[in-house]
Write a protein that holds these residues in place. Structure first.
Motif, PDB file in Angstrom:
ATOM      1  N   THR A 156      41.605 125.748 -31.400  1.00 39.59           N
ATOM      2  CA  THR A 156      42.057 126.815 -30.507  1.00 39.59           C
ATOM      3  C   THR A 156      41.433 128.136 -30.942  1.00 39.59           C
ATOM      4  OG1 THR A 156      44.159 125.721 -30.045  1.00 39.59           O
ATOM      5  CG2 THR A 156      44.045 128.084 -29.617  1.00 39.59           C
ATOM      6  N   HIS A 203      41.272 135.509 -26.365  1.00 38.12           N
ATOM      7  CA  HIS A 203      41.579 135.036 -25.017  1.00 38.12           C
ATOM      8  C   HIS A 203      40.332 134.710 -24.187  1.00 38.12           C
ATOM      9  CE1 HIS A 203      45.925 135.710 -25.211  1.00 38.12           C
ATOM     10  NE2 HIS A 203      45.647 136.799 -25.905  1.00 38.12           N
ATOM     11  N   PRO A 222      36.803 132.925 -22.868  1.00 37.96           N
ATOM     12  CA  PRO A 222      36.283 131.558 -22.885  1.00 37.96           C
ATOM     13  C   PRO A 222      35.384 131.326 -24.095  1.00 37.96           C
ATOM     14  CG  PRO A 222      36.061 132.537 -20.702  1.00 37.96           C
ATOM     15  CD  PRO A 222      36.473 133.645 -21.624  1.00 37.96           C
ATOM     16  N   ASP A 269      40.800 128.170 -12.520  1.00 39.07           N
ATOM     17  CA  ASP A 269      41.844 127.288 -13.038  1.00 39.07           C
ATOM     18  C   ASP A 269      41.762 125.876 -12.492  1.00 39.07           C
ATOM     19  OD1 ASP A 269      42.726 129.452 -14.411  1.00 39.07           O
ATOM     20  OD2 ASP A 269      44.476 129.842 -13.130  1.00 39.07           O
ATOM     21  N   TRP A 273      47.517 122.399 -19.066  1.00 45.48           N
ATOM     22  CA  TRP A 273      46.135 122.818 -19.255  1.00 45.48           C
ATOM     23  C   TRP A 273      45.477 123.084 -17.904  1.00 45.48           C
ATOM     24  CZ3 TRP A 273      45.020 123.824 -24.127  1.00 45.48           C
ATOM     25  CH2 TRP A 273      45.730 123.155 -25.142  1.00 45.48           C
ATOM     26  N   GLN A 306      36.405 122.108 -22.818  1.00 45.73           N
ATOM     27  CA  GLN A 306      37.195 123.328 -22.890  1.00 45.73           C
ATOM     28  C   GLN A 306      38.347 123.285 -21.898  1.00 45.73           C
ATOM     29  OE1 GLN A 306      35.752 127.743 -22.980  1.00 45.73           O
ATOM     30  NE2 GLN A 306      36.020 127.235 -20.833  1.00 45.73           N
ATOM     31  N   VAL A 365      42.126 125.772 -20.892  1.00 49.40           N
ATOM     32  CA  VAL A 365      42.941 126.966 -21.154  1.00 49.40           C
ATOM     33  C   VAL A 365      44.404 126.561 -21.097  1.00 49.40           C
ATOM     34  CG1 VAL A 365      43.538 129.293 -20.394  1.00 49.40           C
ATOM     35  CG2 VAL A 365      41.177 128.462 -20.172  1.00 49.40           C
ATOM     36  N   ARG A 366      45.159 126.896 -22.135  1.00 52.40           N
ATOM     37  CA  ARG A 366      46.588 126.577 -22.164  1.00 52.40           C
ATOM     38  C   ARG A 366      47.338 127.587 -21.311  1.00 52.40           C
ATOM     39  NH1 ARG A 366      48.781 123.935 -27.485  1.00 52.40           N
ATOM     40  NH2 ARG A 366      50.167 122.450 -26.468  1.00 52.40           N
ATOM     41  N   ASN A 397      47.334 131.304 -22.476  1.00 55.23           N
ATOM     42  CA  ASN A 397      46.107 131.807 -21.858  1.00 55.23           C
ATOM     43  C   ASN A 397      44.942 131.832 -22.847  1.00 55.23           C
ATOM     44  OD1 ASN A 397      44.850 132.661 -19.454  1.00 55.23           O
ATOM     45  ND2 ASN A 397      44.854 134.782 -20.156  1.00 55.23           N
ATOM     46  N   ARG A 398      44.977 130.951 -23.836  1.00 58.55           N
ATOM     47  CA  ARG A 398      43.902 130.868 -24.822  1.00 58.55           C
ATOM     48  C   ARG A 398      43.053 129.624 -24.578  1.00 58.55           C
ATOM     49  NH1 ARG A 398      44.313 134.492 -28.984  1.00 58.55           N
ATOM     50  NH2 ARG A 398      46.359 135.456 -29.305  1.00 58.55           N
ATOM     51  N   SER A 399      41.748 129.788 -24.792  1.00 61.53           N
ATOM     52  CA  SER A 399      40.833 128.667 -24.639  1.00 61.53           C
ATOM     53  C   SER A 399      40.926 127.754 -25.850  1.00 61.53           C
ATOM     54  CB  SER A 399      39.399 129.164 -24.489  1.00 61.53           C
ATOM     55  OG  SER A 399      39.250 129.892 -23.290  1.00 61.53           O
ATOM     56  N   SER A 400      40.878 126.446 -25.597  1.00 62.02           N
ATOM     57  CA  SER A 400      40.967 125.455 -26.663  1.00 62.02           C
ATOM     58  C   SER A 400      39.923 124.379 -26.451  1.00 62.02           C
ATOM     59  CB  SER A 400      42.362 124.818 -26.704  1.00 62.02           C
ATOM     60  OG  SER A 400      43.357 125.761 -27.022  1.00 62.02           O
TER      61      SER A 400
END
Length: 346
Positions: free
Chosen positions: A33, A37, A39, A244, A278, A299, A301-302, A306-309
């Motif tokens: 993670t 924030h 990408p 999204d 996600w 990739q 986004v949670r 709102n964080r890219s993982s």
């Protein structure tokens, strides 16, 4: 003599078991993670050509110019350790800002019997969306030498998101990328790259159309392609849709002269659920492990943070010669969504 052969067979079986165990791992998504924030446009390379058997992860940092590309290393897909910056300063004419796609791909290649890592990325070069590259011979995978001259520049505002492919016999390197036309419709193109003798310099050969957008879930947007070869087919994994709602699909062809056929069950994985943990699934990196297992990093986004993982799921190669997401969480009606249960890959 027969007893010696029996002991030898036992030793071989034990060694095979140990090798199998060395590749097995347990994990739970996400496997990485970001601490910000923006990408991360991840790319994963399984580097098994120098007996290291290491996973390499590259991340692009939005809004930075001097320290633009981070690189991580791991012996498994779950314990990432930052080994440095693949690129600490780009040439003056290059610029990677928050609006450029900043996709980074790594590929090990050969040049006069020397093992090299080739890095490829997209960014802005004198205001145009272009694809750049660099080489390194360092064993720590850092300090790439970036060429000032791009490989390719688009005429439109495009998310080029380039990727690299090379046959197992280390023949020519192929580059695939996405590009938007003047009507806003994206397509995937390919070309072969030639390393010029006497210098680590790349020239592009003939550009060819591989795949166009147009599926019901893709809309007019396909991007972040990745090409692999397995069995009788070349498989092109790609992202489709926007924002999204983006998801990941696959297409195939027996040769580059054939048209790529899209999988009728696309997308392979999607976040189209209500509520969805996600969203924004994109930038697939399919890795074929030594034990035959196919894994796909991507990739997402949670929604809560709102964080890219970086997420990881296993792919199953079907009897119809397609790739589907492996069901791991015992939720048969939702097996095409990202898995969040704790599970193992053999």
């Amino acid at each position: 003599y027969s007893q010696m052969l029996a002991h030898l067979g036992t030793v071989i079986l034990i060694c095979q078991s140990l090798i199998s165990l060395s590749h097995s791992f347990s994990y739970q998504n996400p496997v990485f993670t970001a601490a910000f924030h923006s990408p991360i446009t991840p790319s994963v390379l399984y580097d098994n050509e120098t007996n290291n058997n290491k996973y390499l992860l590259t991340l692009s940092i939005a809004g930075t110019n001097d320290q633009a590309i981070q690189i991580f290393q791991s012996s498994s897909p779950t314990d990432w350790i930052q080994v440095g910056w693949a690129v600490t300063r780009l040439p003056e004419l290059w610029h990677l800002d928050s609006k450029s796609s900043k996709v980074v791909r790594l590929l090990r290649t050969s040049y006069h019997d020397r093992n090299l890592l080739l890095l490829i990325f997209s960014g802005l070069h004198q205001g145009k969306h272009c694809i750049g590259y660099g080489f390194t011979k360092d064993r720590d995978y850092t300090s790439f030498s970036i060429n000032e001259i791009p490989i390719y520049c688009a005429d439109s505002d495009s998310d080029l998101s380039p990727s690299l492919y090379q046959e197992n016999n280390h023949s020519k390197v192929m580059m695939v990328w996405s590009e938007t036309d003047k009507y806003g419709v994206a397509s995937v193109y390919s070309c072969f790259l030639t390393v010029m003798r006497g210098a680590l310099r790349i020239e592009i050969e003939t550009k060819k159309l591989l795949l166009g957008a147009g599926g019901s879930w893709e809309g007019d947007s396909i991007y972040s392609p990745q090409l692999i070869h397995y069995g009788d087919y070349y498989y092109l994994f790609y992202s489709g849709g926007r924002g999204d709602s983006s998801a990941i699909g696959v297409s195939r062809a027996k040769s580059f002269s054939d048209s790529f056929e899209k999988f009728t069950l696309n997308p392979v994985i999607t976040s189209d659920a209500s509520p969805s943990e996600w969203r924004g699934l994109s930038y697939p990196s399919v890795v074929h492990l030594d034990n035959g297992v196919f894994t796909m990093f991507y990739q997402a986004v949670r929604s809560q943070t709102n964080r890219s993982s970086l997420l990881l799921d296993q792919l199953t190669y079907t009897d119809k010669q397609w790739f589907e997401l492996t069901e791991v969480c015992e939720i048969t009606s939702r097996h095409w969504y990202p898995s969040t249960c704790h599970h193992s890959i053999p």
